[in-house]
Enzyme design. Structure first.
Site, PDB file in Angstrom:
ATOM      1  N   ASN A 138       0.864  -1.184   0.000  1.00  0.00           N
ATOM      2  CA  ASN A 138       0.000   0.000   0.000  1.00  0.00           C
ATOM      3  C   ASN A 138       0.897   1.229   0.000  1.00  0.00           C
ATOM      4  O   ASN A 138       1.501   1.559   1.018  1.00  0.00           O
ATOM      5  CB  ASN A 138      -0.898  -0.024   1.248  1.00  0.00           C
ATOM      6  N   TRP A 139       0.964   1.868  -1.163  1.00  0.00           N
ATOM      7  CA  TRP A 139       1.877   3.014  -1.286  1.00  0.00           C
ATOM      8  C   TRP A 139       1.340   4.287  -0.655  1.00  0.00           C
ATOM      9  O   TRP A 139       2.060   5.278  -0.555  1.00  0.00           O
ATOM     10  CB  TRP A 139       2.188   3.249  -2.774  1.00  0.00           C
ATOM     11  N   LYS A 140       0.065   4.300  -0.275  1.00  0.00           N
ATOM     12  CA  LYS A 140      -0.553   5.510   0.290  1.00  0.00           C
ATOM     13  C   LYS A 140      -0.267   6.704  -0.629  1.00  0.00           C
ATOM     14  O   LYS A 140      -0.209   6.528  -1.841  1.00  0.00           O
ATOM     15  CB  LYS A 140      -0.062   5.741   1.719  1.00  0.00           C
TER      16      LYS A 140
ATOM     17  N   GLU B 141      -7.031   5.053   7.321  1.00  0.00           N
ATOM     18  CA  GLU B 141      -6.805   6.469   7.014  1.00  0.00           C
ATOM     19  C   GLU B 141      -7.986   7.068   6.234  1.00  0.00           C
ATOM     20  O   GLU B 141      -8.304   8.245   6.381  1.00  0.00           O
ATOM     21  CB  GLU B 141      -5.477   6.620   6.245  1.00  0.00           C
TER      22      GLU B 141
ATOM     23  N   GLU C 205      -6.131  -4.709  10.244  1.00  0.00           N
ATOM     24  CA  GLU C 205      -5.076  -3.729  10.515  1.00  0.00           C
ATOM     25  C   GLU C 205      -5.409  -2.964  11.789  1.00  0.00           C
ATOM     26  O   GLU C 205      -6.181  -1.988  11.740  1.00  0.00           O
ATOM     27  CB  GLU C 205      -4.972  -2.732   9.358  1.00  0.00           C
TER      28      GLU C 205
ATOM     29  N   GLY D  17       1.974   2.275  10.883  1.00  0.00           N
ATOM     30  CA  GLY D  17       2.980   3.335  10.885  1.00  0.00           C
ATOM     31  C   GLY D  17       3.654   3.527  12.235  1.00  0.00           C
ATOM     32  O   GLY D  17       4.185   4.605  12.520  1.00  0.00           O
TER      33      GLY D  17
ATOM     34  N   SER E  61       2.773  -2.279  10.427  1.00  0.00           N
ATOM     35  CA  SER E  61       4.180  -2.416  10.796  1.00  0.00           C
ATOM     36  C   SER E  61       4.798  -3.778  10.443  1.00  0.00           C
ATOM     37  O   SER E  61       5.622  -4.303  11.185  1.00  0.00           O
ATOM     38  CB  SER E  61       4.377  -2.111  12.286  1.00  0.00           C
TER      39      SER E  61
ATOM     40  N   GLY F 146       2.668  -1.243   4.301  1.00  0.00           N
ATOM     41  CA  GLY F 146       2.746   0.174   3.950  1.00  0.00           C
ATOM     42  C   GLY F 146       4.172   0.590   3.642  1.00  0.00           C
ATOM     43  O   GLY F 146       4.690   0.341   2.550  1.00  0.00           O
TER      44      GLY F 146
HETATM   45  P1  PGA Z   1       2.647   0.298   7.687  1.00  0.00           P
HETATM   46  O1  PGA Z   1       1.213   0.574   7.018  1.00  0.00           O
HETATM   47  O2  PGA Z   1       3.110  -1.042   7.129  1.00  0.00           O
HETATM   48  O3  PGA Z   1       3.502   1.424   7.258  1.00  0.00           O
HETATM   49  O4  PGA Z   1       2.423   0.211   9.168  1.00  0.00           O
HETATM   50  C1  PGA Z   1       0.308  -0.462   6.798  1.00  0.00           C
HETATM   51  C2  PGA Z   1      -0.961   0.057   6.191  1.00  0.00           C
HETATM   52  O5  PGA Z   1      -1.436   1.132   6.592  1.00  0.00           O
HETATM   53  O6  PGA Z   1      -1.535  -0.593   5.301  1.00  0.00           O
END
Ligand code: PGA
Length: 232
Positions: free
Chosen positions: A7-9, A87, A152, A158, A194, A215
């Site tokens: 997931n590149w956000k 998010e 999640e 994050g 994470s 992420g």
């Molecule tokens: P992260 O994000 O791996 O940076 O914790 C995961 C996500 O939000 O899908």
């Protein structure tokens, strides 16, 4: 086969995408690797990796400035879409009902929704993880069609912390039983929050864990490739 979903956000340019997808071309793995890119990078996928989007409109077309429809995604050969990421729920006020409408729109367009659920730190501390997650699943899934559930925990995203393996197994088992109750026991259930090269293999091999949603560590090949290789 496990799902390894990046997931590149809101990150990445065309050259970042090219670098990562080129590096994935030479990786031999039995896992199903999918990278969910920002809308701006969905066009022109000549690299062979399956790509996904990070959101979809619940509407099919019309006066919805800034939104992207299922038909537009299918037009770009998008096969998967994240819906209800925490998010989106947090910053765009997406409720379970909206998430369900988005997942339904994806299925209508032959796109598999990856429906995200997870409790907040307060809900966890109040001992409400199972009831919160169960409710989110039941209210967010479409009435029919195939989908993936991503567990999640919000507090792990994050954050450089993950639940313990026992905690992950317990929540995934609850999700599995919830899905079995609506005759969807074959639905893949993946974990996100994470994930890195140190914990990926352990988490991916827990009971009722069918893959990972990643992420930060999905942005660059030096962090993503070790994860893909470690998950067997
Ligand atoms: P992260 O994000 O791996 O940076 O914790 C995961 C996500 O939000 O899908």
């Amino acid at each position: 086969m496990k799902f390894i979903i990046g997931n590149w956000k809101m990150n990445g340019t065309t050259s970042d995408k090219e670098l990562l997808l080129k590096s994935l071309k030479n990786v031999h793995t039995d896992n199903k690797v999918i990278i969910c890119l920002p809308f701006t990078l969905l066009c022109g996928n000549d690299f062979g990796t399956t790509i996904g989007a990070q959101d979809i409109s619940e509407h099919s077309n019309g006066a919805y400035t800034g939104d992207i429809s299922g038909q537009m995604l299918t037009d770009l050969d998008v096969k998967y879409v994240l819906v209800g990421h925490s998010e989106r729920r947090l910053y765009h006020n997406e409720t379970n009902q909206i998430v369900k409408a988005k997942a339904t729109a994806a299925i209508k367009n032959n796109i598999i929704p990856i429906i995200c659920v997870g409790e907040t730190a307060d809900e966890k501390n109040a001992g409400r993880t199972m009831s919160v997650v169960k409710k989110m699943v039941l209210e967010s899934v479409p009435n029919s069609g195939a989908y993936i559930i991503a567990y999640e925990p919000r507090w792990a995203i994050g954050a450089n912390i993950t639940p313990t393996p026992d905690e992950i197994t317990a929540v995934h088992e609850t999700i599995f039983k919830t899905l079995r109750g609506i005759k969807k026991e074959n639905t893949p259930i993946i974990y996100g929050g994470s994930v890195d090269a140190k914990n990926a293999a352990v988490i991916a091999n827990l009971d009722h864990v069918d893959g990972l949603l990643i992420g930060r560590a999905s942005l660059k090949s030096d962090t993503l490739l070790p994860i893909i290789k470690s998950v067997k």
